[in-house]
Design a protein around this motif. Sequence first.
Motif, PDB file in Angstrom:
ATOM      1  N   SER A 182       0.854  -1.182   0.000  1.00  0.00           N
ATOM      2  CA  SER A 182       0.000   0.000   0.000  1.00  0.00           C
ATOM      3  C   SER A 182       0.891   1.234   0.000  1.00  0.00           C
ATOM      4  O   SER A 182       2.047   1.180   0.433  1.00  0.00           O
ATOM      5  N   GLU A 183       0.374   2.352  -0.485  1.00  0.00           N
ATOM      6  CA  GLU A 183       1.157   3.585  -0.516  1.00  0.00           C
ATOM      7  C   GLU A 183       0.241   4.784  -0.333  1.00  0.00           C
ATOM      8  O   GLU A 183      -0.956   4.721  -0.590  1.00  0.00           O
ATOM      9  N   LYS A 194       5.740   7.542   3.954  1.00  0.00           N
ATOM     10  CA  LYS A 194       5.640   8.283   2.702  1.00  0.00           C
ATOM     11  C   LYS A 194       6.848   9.196   2.542  1.00  0.00           C
ATOM     12  O   LYS A 194       7.209   9.926   3.451  1.00  0.00           O
ATOM     13  N   THR A 234       1.962   2.897   6.392  1.00  0.00           N
ATOM     14  CA  THR A 234       1.881   3.515   5.071  1.00  0.00           C
ATOM     15  C   THR A 234       1.949   5.035   5.166  1.00  0.00           C
ATOM     16  O   THR A 234       2.658   5.688   4.399  1.00  0.00           O
TER      17      THR A 234
END
Length: 323
Positions: A101-102, A140, A136
């Motif tokens: 996931s991002e 970032k 996540t």
Amino acid sequence: MKNIAAALVSLAVHALTVMFIVLGVSIVYRSPGFLLAWLVGGLLVAIGALLFPRPRRLPADAEVLARSSAPEMYGAARRVAEAVGARPPAAVAVRDLEVASEYVEVGWRRRPVLVVGLPLWLVLSARQRVVLLARTYTSKKDHGLLVSGALWTLAQWRESLTSGGALEQREEAHNRIVMSLGAEAPSGTYQAAGTLGQVVGYVLGWPALLLERALLWLTRSHDGQALRRRPAPIDGVATEAEVTRLTELIEGRRFLAPVQAAALRGATISEIQSTLAGSDHLDESAATTPRGERLLDLSSSAAVDEELSPHFSRAIRGFGLIS
């Protein structure tokens, strides 16, 4: 100092891009009656337009969820973002065949979007889903619009100048001519021309390659120092043991084989989840934090599964394609 150096390098890259466009327009403006001026000016403008930075976009296979159809998913994403001090996502998207996931910022307005990989999300418990979201948000990497745009431009330079080579179509055509004409066929191949193009590309593009390496080094060093200085906002939401376990799960991908096997057997979503719930790599023996547990309880997690059930059903059919 590294921030200043990265900004200066980025400004130089953007100035070079703008220079191509301005020079091309200037050539055409000064000699509008000459065809050569239009050809040269148009070429320079085209190069500038090709290198002009574009804002980041979502992956082609990402599907944005409508807020009205996934209120529980949006609610969980917002609560975890606020808990770790991140901007709540303006949209949540899912990817059928991507594990990780991002959290990305897309468009010129840098709209924050959470992109969730369904294969991993499917098998995680409510607690582990909170850990995934917190990890996540806090992992970032944001270089800013100035630096990220320069990196994009330099990547275009590199791809354009160093990815040349012999065209397979021309090589195949030459081979067919040789087979048809035999000894009367022209000698030589297109390999020499392709190699020459690569050499010219490297000779002309070495400044861009050096700039890209320098900018990557500056941003990578900055990221590492920033992470060491910044207090961990994930504290109180997820423990270090939980984050470590989840990272190992994502990088090792050991859960994929049983998921793919279950999908090939025609197992349902609930059967896949129940089968993997007690496996070693999804064990929840690590200590949890009370605050994190309140962000997504069992009933809310089940409601999220209900909202994502159409996407799960579609994704399961393609799980065999995940490598």
